[in-house]
Design an enzyme around this catalytic site. Structure first.
Site, PDB file in Angstrom:
ATOM      1  N   LYS A  73     -24.203 -42.313  -8.566  1.00  0.00           N
ATOM      2  CA  LYS A  73     -22.959 -42.359  -7.803  1.00  0.00           C
ATOM      3  C   LYS A  73     -22.933 -43.540  -6.832  1.00  0.00           C
ATOM      4  CE  LYS A  73     -20.968 -38.871  -9.760  1.00  0.00           C
ATOM      5  NZ  LYS A  73     -19.779 -39.067 -10.627  1.00  0.00           N
ATOM      6  N   TYR A 122     -28.653 -38.344  -9.694  1.00  0.00           N
ATOM      7  CA  TYR A 122     -27.234 -38.217  -9.362  1.00  0.00           C
ATOM      8  C   TYR A 122     -26.855 -39.174  -8.230  1.00  0.00           C
ATOM      9  CZ  TYR A 122     -22.734 -35.905  -8.610  1.00  0.00           C
ATOM     10  OH  TYR A 122     -21.396 -35.629  -8.510  1.00  0.00           O
TER      11      TYR A 122
END
Length: 256
Positions: free
Chosen positions: A166, A162
């Site tokens: 991002k 993640y």
């Protein structure tokens, strides 16, 4: 200063604009679509969930369109973008809100979870931005808003894929802003802390929530409407001189 600002009109109005929102069936994407409709936009909600069709109909049967789209598949994206433009006659705003998360210790993260996270969170932003960006370049106007995360700025344990995805979204945002600025195409990112969507409430509860809240100076998590308000600003003429920024909506989490 834009013409609307000079004329004394509400600079946050999205009248006559058409916005495309991925991940629009629920959560942050839904909140952004709802806010855009409230401010005069017509909205195309895209999501891999078939519920997006009924969701759009419930929001506004006349000014909202729901489309089932796989943002990781270039053919699906290209087809949907073309259909959205044909349906409303134009596109002015793109919000890349579709995203997933897989929580594992780094040494235990399955390869398929890494691949799936990068595919939705980063490749999906690339594919949709590219397809819509070509339209924006031709018309020499447009605003792209990418949902990144505080996890793209600071490390969070258990968030390897993640965080990587991002951080990639923030870098992608900056490059697109640099390349497409001469065409009057603005590209910005929004990086929230924990957002209390249905999934956010399930993931952050009990002791884990208390530990995270203790690190946020404002001592609260974000609501979907906190993110929607910022997405409205970045899509509007009020932000006409803002591009390449990463707007942190984190209650101060990353200042420490």
């Amino acid at each position: 200063m834009s013409n609307k600002q000079q004329a004394g009109q509400d600079p946050l109005t999205l009248d006559e604009k058409v916005a495309l929102v991925t991940g629009g069936a629920a959560g942050i994407g839904y909140a952004i679509a709802e806010r855009y409709l409230q401010h005069g936009a017509r909205v195309v909600l895209m999501d891999r969930s078939t519920a997006v069709v009924d969701t759009a109909r419930r929001l506004d049967a006349q000014r909202a369109l729901g489309m089932v789209v796989d943002v990781t598949d270039s053919a699906s994206v290209e087809r949907a973008v073309a259909q959205a433009q044909a349906y409303f006659g134009r596109l002015d705003v793109l919000v890349n809100s579709a995203g997933i998360v897989a929580l594992h210790a780094a040494e235990e993260l399955p390869e398929q979870s890494w691949d799936a996270t990068l595919a939705v969170n980063l490749k999906g932003v690339y594919l949709t931005s590219q397809a819509v960006g070509r339209i924006f370049i031709r018309q020499r106007s447009g605003s792209i808003i990418n949902l990144a995360s505080q996890a793209g700025v600071v490390a969070l344990p258990g968030h390897l894929a993640y965080c990587a995805s991002k951080a990639g979204v923030i870098g992608l945002t900056q490059v697109l802003a640099l390349e497409w600025g001469p065409y009057n195409v603005r590209v910005n990112a929004i990086s929230p802390t924990v957002v209390l969507t249905e999934l956010g409430r399930k993931a952050w509860s009990g002791e884990a929530a208390e530990q995270m809240l203790a690190k946020i100076p404002l001592r609260r998590f974000a609501e979907p409407q906190d993110v929607a308000a910022s997405a409205l600003f970045l899509a509007s003429d009020a932000a006409s001189m803002i591009t390449g920024t990463n707007l942190l909506i984190d209650g101060g989490y990353t200042i420490q």
